[in-house]
Write an enzyme that holds these catalytic residues in place. Sequence first.
Site, PDB file in Angstrom:
ATOM      1  N   SER A  76      16.622   2.116  -9.362  1.00 19.98           N
ATOM      2  CA  SER A  76      17.942   1.538  -9.085  1.00 19.98           C
ATOM      3  C   SER A  76      18.013   0.091  -9.563  1.00 19.98           C
ATOM      4  O   SER A  76      16.979  -0.574  -9.754  1.00 19.98           O
ATOM      5  CB  SER A  76      18.193   1.609  -7.571  1.00 19.98           C
ATOM      6  OG  SER A  76      19.413   0.977  -7.220  1.00 19.98           O
ATOM      7  N   TYR A 116      13.394 -11.123   5.676  1.00 22.08           N
ATOM      8  CA  TYR A 116      13.577 -10.999   4.218  1.00 22.08           C
ATOM      9  C   TYR A 116      13.306 -12.350   3.558  1.00 22.08           C
ATOM     10  O   TYR A 116      12.566 -12.438   2.571  1.00 22.08           O
ATOM     11  CB  TYR A 116      14.998 -10.519   3.924  1.00 22.08           C
ATOM     12  CG  TYR A 116      15.338 -10.367   2.458  1.00 22.08           C
ATOM     13  CD1 TYR A 116      14.989  -9.202   1.756  1.00 22.08           C
ATOM     14  CD2 TYR A 116      16.006 -11.376   1.760  1.00 22.08           C
ATOM     15  CE1 TYR A 116      15.314  -9.063   0.412  1.00 22.08           C
ATOM     16  CE2 TYR A 116      16.322 -11.237   0.423  1.00 22.08           C
ATOM     17  CZ  TYR A 116      15.984 -10.079  -0.249  1.00 22.08           C
ATOM     18  OH  TYR A 116      16.301  -9.941  -1.585  1.00 22.08           O
ATOM     19  N   ASP A 128       8.964   4.390  -7.424  1.00 26.59           N
ATOM     20  CA  ASP A 128      10.043   4.229  -6.445  1.00 26.59           C
ATOM     21  C   ASP A 128       9.860   5.313  -5.370  1.00 26.59           C
ATOM     22  O   ASP A 128       9.104   6.262  -5.557  1.00 26.59           O
ATOM     23  CB  ASP A 128      11.425   4.384  -7.116  1.00 26.59           C
ATOM     24  CG  ASP A 128      12.529   3.609  -6.388  1.00 26.59           C
ATOM     25  OD1 ASP A 128      13.026   2.611  -6.942  1.00 26.59           O
ATOM     26  OD2 ASP A 128      12.882   3.999  -5.250  1.00 26.59           O
ATOM     27  N   LYS A 174      10.287 -13.314   0.951  1.00 30.35           N
ATOM     28  CA  LYS A 174      10.556 -13.784  -0.409  1.00 30.35           C
ATOM     29  C   LYS A 174       9.919 -15.155  -0.648  1.00 30.35           C
ATOM     30  O   LYS A 174       9.453 -15.443  -1.746  1.00 30.35           O
ATOM     31  CB  LYS A 174      12.068 -13.820  -0.669  1.00 30.35           C
ATOM     32  CG  LYS A 174      12.713 -12.432  -0.738  1.00 30.35           C
ATOM     33  CD  LYS A 174      12.088 -11.570  -1.825  1.00 30.35           C
ATOM     34  CE  LYS A 174      12.853 -10.282  -2.066  1.00 30.35           C
ATOM     35  NZ  LYS A 174      12.223  -9.430  -3.105  1.00 30.35           N
ATOM     36  N   ASP A 186       5.542   4.930  -2.262  1.00 29.30           N
ATOM     37  CA  ASP A 186       5.960   3.871  -1.346  1.00 29.30           C
ATOM     38  C   ASP A 186       4.999   2.705  -1.578  1.00 29.30           C
ATOM     39  O   ASP A 186       3.803   2.813  -1.286  1.00 29.30           O
ATOM     40  CB  ASP A 186       5.876   4.391   0.095  1.00 29.30           C
ATOM     41  CG  ASP A 186       6.273   3.330   1.119  1.00 29.30           C
ATOM     42  OD1 ASP A 186       6.252   2.128   0.789  1.00 29.30           O
ATOM     43  OD2 ASP A 186       6.586   3.718   2.256  1.00 29.30           O
TER      44      ASP A 186
HETATM   45  N1  LIG Z   1      20.931  -7.478  -5.670  1.00 31.61           N
HETATM   46  C1  LIG Z   1      20.864  -8.727  -5.250  1.00 31.61           C
HETATM   47  O1  LIG Z   1      21.904  -9.366  -5.018  1.00 31.61           O
HETATM   48  C2  LIG Z   1      19.529  -9.407  -5.077  1.00 31.61           C
HETATM   49  C3  LIG Z   1      19.517 -10.777  -4.812  1.00 31.61           C
HETATM   50  C4  LIG Z   1      18.308 -11.440  -4.686  1.00 31.61           C
HETATM   51  C5  LIG Z   1      17.120 -10.751  -4.833  1.00 31.61           C
HETATM   52  N2  LIG Z   1      17.148  -9.402  -5.069  1.00 31.61           N
HETATM   53  C6  LIG Z   1      15.847  -8.742  -5.261  1.00 31.61           C
HETATM   54  O2  LIG Z   1      15.886  -8.045  -6.497  1.00 31.61           O
HETATM   55  C7  LIG Z   1      14.968  -6.939  -6.439  1.00 31.61           C
HETATM   56  C8  LIG Z   1      15.646  -5.686  -6.967  1.00 31.61           C
HETATM   57  O3  LIG Z   1      16.682  -5.301  -6.060  1.00 31.61           O
HETATM   58  P1  LIG Z   1      18.016  -4.571  -6.569  1.00 31.61           P
HETATM   59  O4  LIG Z   1      19.093  -5.533  -6.494  1.00 31.61           O
HETATM   60  O5  LIG Z   1      17.730  -3.880  -7.849  1.00 31.61           O
HETATM   61  O6  LIG Z   1      18.205  -3.521  -5.378  1.00 31.61           O
HETATM   62  P2  LIG Z   1      18.292  -1.928  -5.356  1.00 31.61           P
HETATM   63  O7  LIG Z   1      18.464  -1.581  -3.918  1.00 31.61           O
HETATM   64  O8  LIG Z   1      19.282  -1.455  -6.351  1.00 31.61           O
HETATM   65  O9  LIG Z   1      16.839  -1.446  -5.838  1.00 31.61           O
HETATM   66  C9  LIG Z   1      15.697  -1.528  -5.023  1.00 31.61           C
HETATM   67  C10 LIG Z   1      14.820  -0.318  -5.319  1.00 31.61           C
HETATM   68  O10 LIG Z   1      13.606  -0.448  -4.572  1.00 31.61           O
HETATM   69  C11 LIG Z   1      13.274   0.846  -4.085  1.00 31.61           C
HETATM   70  N3  LIG Z   1      12.395   0.751  -2.919  1.00 31.61           N
HETATM   71  C12 LIG Z   1      12.734   0.368  -1.654  1.00 31.61           C
HETATM   72  N4  LIG Z   1      11.671   0.471  -0.836  1.00 31.61           N
HETATM   73  C13 LIG Z   1      10.643   0.929  -1.606  1.00 31.61           C
HETATM   74  C14 LIG Z   1       9.292   1.229  -1.328  1.00 31.61           C
HETATM   75  N5  LIG Z   1       8.775   1.102  -0.090  1.00 31.61           N
HETATM   76  N6  LIG Z   1       8.509   1.667  -2.347  1.00 31.61           N
HETATM   77  C15 LIG Z   1       9.018   1.823  -3.590  1.00 31.61           C
HETATM   78  N7  LIG Z   1      10.300   1.563  -3.906  1.00 31.61           N
HETATM   79  C16 LIG Z   1      11.093   1.104  -2.922  1.00 31.61           C
HETATM   80  C17 LIG Z   1      14.606   1.474  -3.740  1.00 31.61           C
HETATM   81  O11 LIG Z   1      14.512   2.877  -3.619  1.00 31.61           O
HETATM   82  C18 LIG Z   1      15.467   1.016  -4.911  1.00 31.61           C
HETATM   83  O12 LIG Z   1      15.410   1.947  -5.974  1.00 31.61           O
HETATM   84  C19 LIG Z   1      14.527  -6.860  -4.983  1.00 31.61           C
HETATM   85  O13 LIG Z   1      13.240  -7.445  -4.878  1.00 31.61           O
HETATM   86  C20 LIG Z   1      15.544  -7.676  -4.232  1.00 31.61           C
HETATM   87  O14 LIG Z   1      15.034  -8.212  -3.040  1.00 31.61           O
HETATM   88  C21 LIG Z   1      18.315  -8.728  -5.188  1.00 31.61           C
END
Ligand SMILES: NC(=O)c1ccc[n+]([C@@H]2O[C@H](COP(=O)([O-])OP(=O)(O)OC[C@H]3O[C@@H](n4cnc5c(N)ncnc54)[C@H](O)[C@@H]3O)[C@@H](O)[C@H]2O)c1
Length: 255
Positions: free
Chosen positions: A15, A156, A36, A160, A62
Amino acid sequence: MGVSGRVAVVTGAASGQGRATSLRLAGEGALVAALDVDAGGLASLVDEISDTGVRCRGLEVDVSDAGAVAAAFAEIEADLGRAYVLAAAAAIYPPGVLSHLRDPDETARIFDVNLMGVVHCASAATRQMIEEGRGGRIILWSSIGAGAVIAGHAAYCAGKAGIEGLGRALAAELGPYGITVNTIAPGAIDTPMLSDTPPDPAYYEVLPAGRAGAPEEVAHLVSYLCSDASGFMTGAVLALDGGLSGVNGAVRPDV
Ligand SMILES: NC(=O)c1ccc[n+]([C@@H]2O[C@H](COP(=O)([O-])OP(=O)(O)OC[C@H]3O[C@@H](n4cnc5c(N)ncnc54)[C@H](O)[C@@H]3O)[C@@H](O)[C@H]2O)c1
């Protein structure tokens, strides 16, 4: 040479930013190992990459499970080769709850996935990179939450902030092996994580960019960090946040 023909392990690959990163690196010829917990998302990613004629392997793992991560990396090595890139995007962002009200087990789960999950993957990946002896590229995901307050998301934010410390320490430890370690600290990026917990509209009013970022914009930065050209950049925390970290609460002038 860049990533072409080399193994890129991407977590959270089903994702958002992990998916965009997988597509980007596969487009540059990397052999992507996509990790994932979301089997359906992985299957569609693997189909999309395989349709372009590039090898991609999906592994339902996981990342908080150290044994499962070790087994996955062993499988990746046997099937695709040793990792050259680790892009560790997997994380969870549960709904906001004041920290004194949040269930301690849920807090532990956030740390297990968002911090220990990265530790397990970085540990397995660096073993392979060091054994291979050709350097490597590690990209970690922090958040604006590491340096700014997001009330209700203490675990969270703490996780981070831990990632940023981890990235700097790993950069120092792994420099002698030609492995760079950099951390991206995104602001709002248009992925399912953001749509599940959308920011207050006022967020975009003070944001210089005035919009959320696209996951492909993050993948573009990852691509640079994986390239041969980025060898001098390591231990960095790179804000990719539409200017939020420079705003300091000031309102965007209406000009
Ligand atoms: N989207 C934002 O606004 C945002 C902002 C700041 C930081 N982030 C960081 O960016 C990174 C990517 O997030 P994203 O925006 O693509 O979110 P997203 O929810 O689209 O993707 C996260 C993915 O991680 C997978 N995941 C969750 N738990 C898991 C586990 N235990 N083992 C394996 N996979 C697991 C989920 O299934 C998902 O596919 C993350 O580290 C998030 O904290 C996102």
